[in-house]
Scaffold this active site. Structure first.
Site, PDB file in Angstrom:
ATOM      1  N   ARG A   1       0.601   7.256   3.665  1.00  0.00           N
ATOM      2  CA  ARG A   1       0.814   7.007   5.087  1.00  0.00           C
ATOM      3  C   ARG A   1      -0.288   7.691   5.885  1.00  0.00           C
ATOM      4  NH1 ARG A   1       2.893   3.200   4.031  1.00  0.00           N
ATOM      5  NH2 ARG A   1       5.007   2.440   4.368  1.00  0.00           N
TER       6      ARG A   1
ATOM      7  N   HIS B   1      -5.329  -1.061   4.549  1.00  0.00           N
ATOM      8  CA  HIS B   1      -3.914  -0.972   4.184  1.00  0.00           C
ATOM      9  C   HIS B   1      -3.509  -2.096   3.216  1.00  0.00           C
ATOM     10  CE1 HIS B   1       0.091   0.834   5.758  1.00  0.00           C
ATOM     11  NE2 HIS B   1       0.205   0.479   4.494  1.00  0.00           N
TER      12      HIS B   1
END
Length: 309
Positions: free
Chosen positions: A224, A272
């Protein structure tokens, strides 16, 4: 009466989900096409937004589309008493293992240096360090981190892992707590962050923790983005304390065009994509838990929203 699963996804992905569920006895609806929310039994969602899920009066289970749960945190996101199931499936895990293995090997085999040498037309042979002499640290030993650690051990690396609570993994030095974190940082020539985002992990990778890594270490984050302080990371790269970084996640996404990450010569960028959910395999995980609910059996990979994962 056939139960109904509402899926929050764009049209292209929804068609993939609908196809993946076609052989299961469950009715699938596009989230945006739901007219009677009282008829929805299950929801498969990413970032539903405040107040939306509370409108589904007869909801039985909430399934997270992704491995992380931070999109389900916040005021008025989750209706009380409804179980949340994390996305844990073989395709998602395999993708993360591939990404981590690739980026670890890229640093281990000095590929960034050779790429710069090619640009500068420099012929230079660097002495390769055996995997057995290289320590890889992994922050987060859940399903994803644990499988990455297992694969790296099989390749001969020394692997040290850190988690919130004590863990035991074959061939992995497992540590926990503040003292354990310092120990892992001190030995990690390549540090991989696969932590979930919680109050405890937010901005955990900062100037203080990065300074505890050996000089010349490399950092990889596929967990994250908010676990790292990007300005501190860039400062550590600029000072040559860190030799390189591979980032798949960022403090703010999508990455701003003004971000120094784009042009930094020591940062390997991906948007991502380290691991993606595959409807064909994910549908099996979702349906298995629906059947378990029908049969009054315990759900698998039930989330602890208080802990954050």
């Amino acid at each position: 009466m056939l139960e109904t699963l509402a899926i929050k996804s764009d049209l292209e992905r929804f068609n993939g989900w609908r196809s993946a569920f076609k052989d299961f006895d469950i009715h699938v609806l596009d989230w945006d096409q739901v007219t009677d929310k009282s008829q929805i039994d299950y929801a498969l969602v990413w970032d539903p937004g405040p107040g939306v899920l509370t409108e589904f009066a007869n909801l039985k289970i909430i399934f997270s589309v992704g491995a992380g749960l931070d999109h389900l945190k916040g005021e008025n996101i989750l209706p009380p008493g409804i179980p949340v199931v994390r996305m844990v499936e073989d395709g998602l895990t395999a993708g993360m293992v591939e990404y981590v293995l690739y980026t670890v090997l890229r640093f281990h085999r000095f590929m960034p240096q050779y790429e710069r040498d090619k640009q500068n037309k420099v012929w230079r042979e660097l002495v390769q360090i055996p995997a057995s002499k290289r320590t890889v640290g992994i922050l987060g030993l859940g399903v994803l981190g644990g499988n990455c650690a297992k694969t790296l051990v099989q390749l001969g690396f020394n692997v040290a892992g850190w988690s919130r609570t004590p863990k035991q993994l074959p061939g992995v030095g497992c540590y926990h707590g503040a003292a354990g974190l310092d120990h892992v940082l001190a030995m990690s020539e390549i540090l991989v962050c696969l932590l979930p985002l919680t109050h405890q992990t937010q901005h955990l990778v900062n100037a203080e923790t990065l300074a505890k890594l050996p000089k010349g270490a490399c950092f990889i984050n596929a967990g994250r983005g908010a676990c790292q302080v990007e300005s501190d990371l860039i400062a550590a790269l600029d000072s040559d304390h860190l030799a390189g970084a591979a980032l798949d996640v960022y403090e703010f996404e999508p990455l701003s065009p003004k971000s120094p990450v784009w042009t930094h010569p020591k940062i390997y960028f991906t948007p991502h994509i380290a691991s993606m959910v595959h409807p064909d395999t994910s549908a099996i995980h979702v349906y298995d838990n629906i059947v378990r609910h029908r049969n009054n059996q315990a759900l698998t990979h039930l989330a602890d929203m208080d802990a954050g994962y």
